[in-house]
Design a protein around this motif. Structure first.
Motif, PDB file in Angstrom:
ATOM      1  N   THR A  54       0.835  -1.207   0.000  1.00 11.74           N
ATOM      2  CA  THR A  54       0.000   0.000   0.000  1.00 11.74           C
ATOM      3  C   THR A  54       0.865   1.252   0.000  1.00 11.74           C
ATOM      4  OG1 THR A  54      -1.837  -1.118   1.108  1.00 11.74           O
ATOM      5  CG2 THR A  54      -1.731   1.276   1.325  1.00 11.74           C
ATOM      6  N   LEU A  55       1.864   1.285   0.864  1.00 12.27           N
ATOM      7  CA  LEU A  55       2.762   2.434   0.934  1.00 12.27           C
ATOM      8  C   LEU A  55       3.557   2.584  -0.357  1.00 12.27           C
ATOM      9  CD1 LEU A  55       4.023   1.831   4.577  1.00 12.27           C
ATOM     10  CD2 LEU A  55       2.541   3.709   3.842  1.00 12.27           C
ATOM     11  N   GLU A  56       4.096   1.479  -0.856  1.00 14.97           N
ATOM     12  CA  GLU A  56       4.945   1.555  -2.039  1.00 14.97           C
ATOM     13  C   GLU A  56       4.139   1.856  -3.292  1.00 14.97           C
ATOM     14  OE1 GLU A  56       8.604  -1.262  -0.418  1.00 14.97           O
ATOM     15  OE2 GLU A  56       7.199  -2.091  -1.905  1.00 14.97           O
ATOM     16  N   ALA A  57       2.910   1.350  -3.370  1.00 16.95           N
ATOM     17  CA  ALA A  57       2.069   1.646  -4.536  1.00 16.95           C
ATOM     18  C   ALA A  57       1.684   3.122  -4.555  1.00 16.95           C
ATOM     19  CB  ALA A  57       0.818   0.770  -4.519  1.00 16.95           C
ATOM     20  N   ALA A  58       1.421   3.703  -3.389  1.00 10.39           N
ATOM     21  CA  ALA A  58       1.123   5.138  -3.330  1.00 10.39           C
ATOM     22  C   ALA A  58       2.332   5.948  -3.783  1.00 10.39           C
ATOM     23  CB  ALA A  58       0.728   5.530  -1.914  1.00 10.39           C
ATOM     24  N   ALA A  59       3.517   5.526  -3.347  1.00  8.69           N
ATOM     25  CA  ALA A  59       4.732   6.225  -3.762  1.00  8.69           C
ATOM     26  C   ALA A  59       4.956   6.091  -5.266  1.00  8.69           C
ATOM     27  CB  ALA A  59       5.931   5.663  -2.991  1.00  8.69           C
ATOM     28  N   ARG A  60       4.723   4.900  -5.817  1.00 13.30           N
ATOM     29  CA  ARG A  60       4.898   4.703  -7.263  1.00 13.30           C
ATOM     30  C   ARG A  60       3.931   5.577  -8.056  1.00 13.30           C
ATOM     31  NH1 ARG A  60       5.141  -0.865  -5.807  1.00 13.30           N
ATOM     32  NH2 ARG A  60       3.024  -1.196  -6.577  1.00 13.30           N
ATOM     33  N   THR A  61       2.717   5.706  -7.578  1.00 13.92           N
ATOM     34  CA  THR A  61       1.720   6.521  -8.273  1.00 13.92           C
ATOM     35  C   THR A  61       2.149   7.982  -8.302  1.00 13.92           C
ATOM     36  OG1 THR A  61      -0.031   4.995  -7.586  1.00 13.92           O
ATOM     37  CG2 THR A  61      -0.714   7.176  -8.345  1.00 13.92           C
ATOM     38  N   ALA A  62       2.609   8.483  -7.166  1.00 15.35           N
ATOM     39  CA  ALA A  62       3.071   9.867  -7.125  1.00 15.35           C
ATOM     40  C   ALA A  62       4.294  10.067  -8.020  1.00 15.35           C
ATOM     41  CB  ALA A  62       3.399  10.255  -5.686  1.00 15.35           C
ATOM     42  N   GLN A  63       5.216   9.109  -8.019  1.00 14.32           N
ATOM     43  CA  GLN A  63       6.399   9.216  -8.882  1.00 14.32           C
ATOM     44  C   GLN A  63       5.999   9.232 -10.349  1.00 14.32           C
ATOM     45  OE1 GLN A  63       8.561   5.819  -7.385  1.00 14.32           O
ATOM     46  NE2 GLN A  63       9.982   7.109  -6.217  1.00 14.32           N
ATOM     47  N   TYR A  64       5.068   8.368 -10.728  1.00 11.00           N
ATOM     48  CA  TYR A  64       4.623   8.300 -12.124  1.00 11.00           C
ATOM     49  C   TYR A  64       4.055   9.643 -12.566  1.00 11.00           C
ATOM     50  CZ  TYR A  64       2.095   6.850 -16.306  1.00 11.00           C
ATOM     51  OH  TYR A  64       1.625   6.755 -17.598  1.00 11.00           O
ATOM     52  N   HIS A  65       3.335  10.297 -11.685  1.00 13.43           N
ATOM     53  CA  HIS A  65       2.707  11.575 -12.033  1.00 13.43           C
ATOM     54  C   HIS A  65       3.590  12.772 -11.674  1.00 13.43           C
ATOM     55  CE1 HIS A  65      -1.158  10.071 -13.450  1.00 13.43           C
ATOM     56  NE2 HIS A  65      -1.067   9.146 -12.511  1.00 13.43           N
ATOM     57  N   ARG A  66       4.818  12.504 -11.250  1.00 18.93           N
ATOM     58  CA  ARG A  66       5.827  13.543 -11.007  1.00 18.93           C
ATOM     59  C   ARG A  66       5.332  14.615 -10.054  1.00 18.93           C
ATOM     60  NH1 ARG A  66       8.200  14.343 -17.212  1.00 18.93           N
ATOM     61  NH2 ARG A  66       8.798  12.145 -17.518  1.00 18.93           N
ATOM     62  N   THR A  67       4.843  14.158  -8.921  1.00 19.19           N
ATOM     63  CA  THR A  67       4.337  15.086  -7.932  1.00 19.19           C
ATOM     64  C   THR A  67       4.649  14.565  -6.533  1.00 19.19           C
ATOM     65  OG1 THR A  67       2.396  16.367  -7.259  1.00 19.19           O
ATOM     66  CG2 THR A  67       2.030  14.046  -7.785  1.00 19.19           C
ATOM     67  N   LEU A  68       4.591  15.428  -5.543  1.00 19.86           N
ATOM     68  CA  LEU A  68       4.804  15.098  -4.129  1.00 19.86           C
ATOM     69  C   LEU A  68       6.137  14.366  -3.894  1.00 19.86           C
ATOM     70  CD1 LEU A  68       1.190  13.806  -3.314  1.00 19.86           C
ATOM     71  CD2 LEU A  68       2.081  16.126  -3.005  1.00 19.86           C
ATOM     72  N   PRO A  69       7.255  14.869  -4.384  1.00 20.60           N
ATOM     73  CA  PRO A  69       8.512  14.131  -4.272  1.00 20.60           C
ATOM     74  C   PRO A  69       8.985  13.915  -2.838  1.00 20.60           C
ATOM     75  CG  PRO A  69       8.900  16.381  -5.030  1.00 20.60           C
ATOM     76  CD  PRO A  69       7.430  16.162  -5.093  1.00 20.60           C
TER      77      PRO A  69
END
Length: 366
Positions: A314-329
């Motif tokens: 859950t934590l890593e999927a949320a991080a991957r989603t934000a990385q994909y959309h280039r936001t909330l680094p």
């Protein structure tokens, strides 16, 4: 009663749909449907669903959706008796819940059903965006409601509990990550054009569809209905809900595209990649923080417990989603550090959750 049948009805038999206060009732009568679904307010049990507002929400939401979406998304309300705590709905059988099909056959067998699920979630938001005042006026006729206060309370709880657990793990929230979390909460509390009706539980168990042939899907269970950020309903495509360890990559499977195309029809702003990404990533991060509140419970469980794997994913999927959309680094880095610490703390859960051979999409949590 409201919306009472205009024909005589006799009850033939009924079966409770465990574990909920819901039953399928078989009817007799020349003009009666063969069966209906009845929901009620339980009493006499510590676990009983005793709050009458649940039926009020469901009734108001289904009636509202019948008006704005033409009745093609949800079951019809046939009758209601709020004094008795009863709601009678159209029986959608032989449709079955999508999660049952996924557990039985695996996601690869039901790509078209999953596509129908993603489309229906987007369609619900598209059909209801911009109409919050109309919905809440209908809902207020049944009893008091404060949607703004309720939404603010949920967001605050998700933030405060997660931050406390992060501090306990040695990963305090500070600086730019804290500022990004504040921006996440602002986005979710004030979604602007993305404000849309949700049933409050956008998961695969709350959509019924045909197991073969055209899916002809219907969304169910609107007891927690209310207006919220539309992209909160897309989180289930990216991050595992309580039933799953993994859900796979929705971009690669095409589910993200099915959802977004349906959403754009009612929320044109969803076509803007930057605006869309900064709605989706906060929604995913918020859900990850909600689930992080289970840390203390999971830390007491035995090695090998699937719930530990699920929290890490859950934590890593949320991080991957934000990385994909280039936001909330910075918030992404903070969440990633928490996941890394959990992998070290729970060596049994230090596994490659992106390996589709071991963890295919929609692998069930046991």
């Amino acid at each position: 009663m409201t919306d009472v049948y205009a024909f005589p009805v006799l009850v033939d038999c009924w079966e409770r749909l465990q574990p909920w206060a819901v039953a399928r009732v078989r009817l007799r009568g020349a003009a009666a449907p063969r069966s209906v679904v009845v929901k009620w307010v339980e009493t006499g049990s510590a676990e009983a669903r005793t709050a009458s507002w649940r039926l009020h929400n469901e009734y108001a939401a289904l009636q509202f959706l019948g008006d704005v979406a033409g009745g093609g998304l949800t079951p019809r309300v046939l009758a209601a008796d709020f004094a008795a705590g009863l709601l009678v709905l159209e029986d959608l059988a032989p449709r079955v819940a999508l999660d049952q099909l996924l557990r039985r056959d695996g996601a690869a067998t039901h790509r078209e059903r999953l596509a129908a699920f993603a489309h229906a979630r987007g369609e619900l938001s598209a059909a209801t965006a911009g109409q919050a005042a109309t919905y809440y006026a209908r809902r207020a006729e049944l009893g008091p409601i404060d949607p703004a206060a309720d939404r603010a309370g949920r967001l605050a709880r998700s933030r405060d509990g997660a931050v406390q657990h992060a501090v306990a793990l040695g990963v305090p929230l500070a600086g730019r990550a804290a500022a990004e979390l504040a921006a996440v909460l602002d986005e979710l509390y004030e979604p602007g054009p993305f404000l849309a009706l949700s049933n409050g539980d956008a998961e695969a168990n709350n959509i019924l569809l045909h197991a073969s042939g055209p899916a002809d899907a219907r969304l169910i269970d609107f007891e927690f209905a209310g207006y919220a950020h539309a992209l909160a309903d897309a989180v289930c495509l990216y991050i595992p809900c309580p039933a799953w360890i993994t859900v796979g990559n929705p971009t690669a499977t095409g589910l993200a595209g099915h959802y977004r195309r349906a959403l754009v029809r009612g929320i044109p702003e969803a076509a803007d990649d930057r605006r869309y990404g900064f709605g989706l990533a906060p929604a995913c991060m918020s859900w990850a923080l909600v689930r992080l509140q289970r840390f203390t419970l999971l830390d007491t469980r035995s090695p090998g417990d699937d719930s530990r794997l699920q929290l890490i994913e859950t934590l890593e999927a949320a991080a991957r989603t934000a990385q994909y959309h280039r936001t909330l680094p910075h918030l992404t880095t903070w969440v990633g550090r928490i996941a890394t610490l959990l992998r070290r703390r729970w060596p049994d859960s230090d596994q490659d959750l992106t390996d589709p051979a071991r963890f295919p999409p929609y692998r069930a949590r046991h």
